[in-house]
Design an enzyme around this catalytic site. Structure first.
Site, PDB file in Angstrom:
ATOM      1  CE  LYS A 143      -3.736   2.500   0.220  1.00 34.01           C
ATOM      2  NZ  LYS A 143      -4.648   2.590   1.355  1.00 34.01           N
ATOM      3  CE  LYS A 183      -3.116   8.085   7.137  1.00 36.67           C
ATOM      4  NZ  LYS A 183      -3.502   6.752   6.613  1.00 36.67           N
TER       5      LYS A 183
END
Length: 542
Positions: A193, A262
């Site tokens: 990811k 983030k």
């Protein structure tokens, strides 16, 4: 199969609630509970679960220990960041603080499925923490957006032990269309990811940069969006975020800016640890941080485009965008091609239905395009025999211009393609298949390509030569109507168009013929070429 699984979804925002609703539809789920700090979301989902007989609660759960009970078999975590995951899973570190955490609440042999994006290091820490209480753990970040979460078509990157993956299988099947099992155990899903988010972040910023550049250059950004969506430069992020960058009236937050910041920070820190350079991702992160500094934290991440608008002093967003009601990312202006006595071609029309002027030269029809107009769209014309007529109703286009579309006389066009490499060769072969084209000649500095194409053209009866042309003077004659240029660079285009004494297109082509430039050059050179060809009454299409 019998419904046996009791599942709780922690974090039922845009993504989490979609996952929870997908689980509600699964025949393997006995009950589905939604929990979130936002009580209205919990209450709303409780009513949904109760309406389909899949709630074990008489009232919406008000705390985590009400949402996760001794009957809970699986918990799916869909929280924003690592801090939230730490608090929910293990507590935030205070005295006896962990008694209301998943680690203490979950029964042995149950499973936690982590769908949040965190560091691989934290995923491994969580795996070990749950293992100490005999709770399985699956590291399973997701991608696909809220719509695909709701339809159960997410891309899921699952990693964990065989036992953990086996127990979570009903959950993964209910929520994912593409479920990838990543070898290497927990943490590897987050690693995949992380690399994926590098692309996501870069593509969002690249979309903003491209649209801002187009706007600064005077291009209609809506048309730019349509072109890119159907061309090689497209990306999923461009299609999705680009639409919201242009539609300034859409204030919906589909993915908040802090989330991608983030994720890109995880990319940066991971790359630093691995000593793997990421210059593009680093530059993208700086633009996203600049958007935060500008006070856009509460906005959708597509609004990083505001950074570029502030720098260029040109707006990308439009208060009234035609993309506002467009669900497919395409403006819907292209009409169905309808042929009469042959395949139809295209003409270019102005947005208001103005039909461009046709010039008749030497028995041939050419389309004159107003090069100063930026906003253009495709409409259709039909090709038929000179004497043919047809009712206007046979043409699929808008009523306002239907009666004004011309019937074009079919007169074979002789075309020469200069530069028949991969792209040019493909275009030349496409011309061979067109009923509107009489002959096609291919010319290139590589003689083998010229010879091979000549054989193909001769085979279908579309060559005017008995042997391959050995120079440009042979490839471009007084009978040539259109020349298509697919060369590598501006220098080659200058040489072919204007170089030498008489061995160039400017001196070889007759008035009324047309040059179609498909090479990528500067806008300045294209305008220069237009003026040079116009002086000899040669049409030019950039």
């Amino acid at each position: 199969a019998e419904a046996t699984m009791n599942v709780t979804v922690v974090g039922i925002g845009a993504m989490g609630v979609g996952i929870a609703r997908s689980l509600l539809r699964s025949k393997l789920m006995k009950s589905v509970t939604g929990y979130d700090r936002a009580e209205n979301l919990v209450s709303s989902f409780h009513d949904e679960a109760k309406s389909v007989g899949k709630s074990v609660h008489t009232a919406p759960p008000k705390s985590l220990n009400e949402a996760v009970t001794a009957y809970t078999d699986a918990v799916v975590i869909v929280l924003i960041n690592e801090v939230q995951c730490q608090s929910v899973c293990f507590g935030s570190g205070g005295d006896d603080d962990d008694s209301n955490s998943l680690c203490k609440l979950m029964k042995p042999k149950s499973v936690v499925v982590l769908c949040s994006t965190v560091t691989a290091q934290w995923a491994r820490y969580a795996r070990d923490g749950f293992a100490s209480n005999d709770v399985h753990f699956v590291d399973c970040p997701i991608s696909g957006g809220a719509a695909r979460a709701l339809s159960g078509e997410l891309t899921m990157m699952a990693s964990g032990t065989d036992a953990a993956l086996s127990m979570s299988k009903p959950v993964l099947q209910a929520c994912g269309k593409d479920v990838h099992i990543i070898k290497g155990g927990a943490g590897m899903g987050q690693t995949v990811k992380m690399a994926h988010q590098l692309l996501a972040g870069v593509h969002i910023v690249a979309a903003a940069e491209a649209l801002a550049l187009a706007a600064k250059a005077g291009v209609d950004v809506e048309q730019m969006y349509d072109i890119v969506c159907g061309a090689a430069g497209n990306s999923w992020m461009f299609g999705d975020r680009g639409k919201r960058m242009i539609d300034a009236s859409d204030s919906t937050v589909m993915s908040a800016l802090p989330v991608i910041v983030k994720d890109m920070d995880i990319v940066y820190k991971s790359a630093k640890e691995l000593r793997s350079p990421i210059p593009l991702a680093s530059a993208a992160l700086q633009q996203l941080l600049t958007a935060q500094v500008m006070g856009l934290d509460a906005k959708d991440d597509s609004q990083v485009v505001k950074v570029y608008e502030a720098i260029t002093n040109v707006a990308v967003g439009k208060a009234k965008s035609k993309l506002a009601n467009d669900k497919n990312g395409i403006n819907g202006l292209e009409c169905e091609i309808v042929g009469l006595g042959g395949k139809a071609g295209d003409i270019w029309n102005g947005r208001k239905g103005h039909i461009e002027e046709y010039l008749k030269s030497d028995g041939r029809y050419a389309i004159l395009i107003d090069t100063q107009r930026v906003k253009v769209r495709k409409e259709n014309f039909r090709i038929c025999d000179e004497s043919a007529t047809a009712p206007a109703s046979s043409i699929a286009t808008t009523p306002s211009i239907r009666d004004r579309l011309p019937v074009i006389k079919r007169i074979p066009i002789n075309a020469t393609v200069i530069g028949i490499g991969n792209i040019g060769g493909g275009m030349a072969r496409a011309l061979l298949r067109s009923p509107a084209i009489g002959t096609v000649t291919g010319y290139d500095m590589t003689k083998g390509l010229v010879s091979e194409f000549h054989k193909e053209a001769a085979k279908v009866g579309k060559t005017a030569f008995s042997s391959p042309p050995s120079n440009m003077n042979e490839a471009v004659t007084k009978d040539t109507h259109i020349v298509v240029l697919t060369l590598v660079n501006e220098r080659q285009c200058t040489s072919v168009c204007f170089g030498g004494d008489n061995d160039n297109l400017l001196s070889r082509l007759s008035p009324g013929t047309c040059v179609v430039l498909c090479s990528t050059v500067t806008a300045k050179w294209a305008r220069y070429a237009r003026e040079r060809f116009a002086a000899n009454e040669i049409l030019f299409v950039d």
